[in-house]
Every structure is written in structure tokens, then in C-alpha cells.
Write an enzyme that holds these catalytic residues in place. Structure first.
Site, PDB file in Angstrom:
ATOM      1  N   ARG A  10       0.918  -1.266  -0.013  1.00  0.00           N
ATOM      2  CA  ARG A  10       0.118   0.012   0.114  1.00  0.00           C
ATOM      3  C   ARG A  10       0.925   1.223   0.079  1.00  0.00           C
ATOM      4  O   ARG A  10       0.197   2.502  -0.201  1.00  0.00           O
ATOM      5  CB  ARG A  10      -1.122  -0.225   1.292  1.00  0.00           C
ATOM      6  CG  ARG A  10      -1.960  -1.053   0.971  1.00  0.00           C
ATOM      7  CD  ARG A  10      -2.850  -1.159   2.285  1.00  0.00           C
ATOM      8  NE  ARG A  10      -3.585   0.086   2.528  1.00  0.00           N
ATOM      9  CZ  ARG A  10      -4.212   0.485   3.359  1.00  0.00           C
ATOM     10  NH1 ARG A  10      -4.097  -0.134   4.490  1.00  0.00           N
ATOM     11  NH2 ARG A  10      -4.839   2.061   3.107  1.00  0.00           N
ATOM     12  N   CYS A  11       2.218   1.102   0.129  1.00  0.00           N
ATOM     13  CA  CYS A  11       2.960   2.278   0.163  1.00  0.00           C
ATOM     14  C   CYS A  11       3.690   2.413  -1.045  1.00  0.00           C
ATOM     15  O   CYS A  11       4.411   1.408  -1.722  1.00  0.00           O
ATOM     16  CB  CYS A  11       4.221   1.936   1.321  1.00  0.00           C
ATOM     17  SG  CYS A  11       5.515   3.122   1.205  1.00  0.00           S
ATOM     18  N   SER A  12       3.440   3.704  -1.634  1.00  0.00           N
ATOM     19  CA  SER A  12       4.052   4.081  -2.846  1.00  0.00           C
ATOM     20  C   SER A  12       5.830   3.767  -2.999  1.00  0.00           C
ATOM     21  O   SER A  12       6.269   3.389  -3.807  1.00  0.00           O
ATOM     22  CB  SER A  12       3.570   5.447  -3.246  1.00  0.00           C
ATOM     23  OG  SER A  12       4.200   6.700  -2.401  1.00  0.00           O
TER      24      SER A  12
END
Length: 115
Positions: A10-12
Site C-alpha cells: 500500500r506504500c508508494s
């Protein structure tokens, strides 16, 4: 060389770091650390590879940071590592290791130091 990325999809920055590894022909072991948190011993090994203090692994913007009084400068590295093992959401991400050295992938270009 065994590559590992402590990854949160979920972390870019985590996604960008994984893509950068793959663009350089590296298919790392992807460890979804929120589902499979590293224990304190693994975190200590990563700290040695990162050459950083334990406090550098903490995400200070998470609610748990304040709730657990992690800003307290008196906390030992052992306490911080044990807390990270119990509360993996507090772990900086991503961490990329080649088995000998590691970097924080914030920004993802940091991992170029390992390539």
C-alpha cells in the site's frame, strides 16, 4: 546474493523500490512485514546492515508512536526493537537488504547504493 525487501504494497515508496529492484534484474524475496513481522533479532541484524540507530526505524507519524511514548529519549534499542516486533506498523518502509548491507527505500533511489 539474497535480496529481501520488507514491503508494504500500500506504500508508494515500497512499490517504487520493488519496481527499481526488478528493473535492475533483481527478484527479491518480498516479505510482507505487516503480515509476517520481523522479530527483534532480525531487526537487530538489519540495524547492523543499515548502520543506523534503532530509533531511525520508527515511523513517528503513527498513532502507536505517541500511545507507546516512543519519543522518550531514555528508551533503549532493545525496547525499541521489541516494540517494532510487536507493532510492525511502526517500522520504516521499505527496508531493502542484499544480505550484507541494507538501506531504507525513502527515497527509493537510496537502494542504488546497493546495486
Amino acid at each position: 546474493m539474497v535480496w529481501t525487501i520488507y514491503h508494504n504494497p500500500r506504500c508508494s515508496k515500497s512499490r517504487e523500490s520493488l519496481a527499481l529492484l526488478q528493473a535492475n534484474g533483481i527478484e527479491p524475496t518480498v516479505r510482507l512485514y505487516l503480515e509476517n513481522p520481523p522479530d527483534a533479532a532480525t531487526l537487530r541484524q538489519l540495524l547492523s546492515q543499515l548502520q543506523l540507530p534503532a530509533r531511525a526505524l520508527l515511523r513517528d507519524g503513527e498513532p502507536e508512536y505517541d500511545a507507546l511514548d516512543l519519543a522518550n529519549p531514555q528508551l533503549s534499542d532493545d525496547h525499541i526493537l521489541a516494540t517494532l516486533a510487536r507493532h510492525p506498523r511502526l517500522l520504516q518502509r521499505p527496508i531493502i537488504s542484499n544480505g550484507q548491507r541494507a538501506v531504507l527505500g525513502r527515497p527509493p533511489e537510496n537502494l542504488l547504493q546497493l546495486l
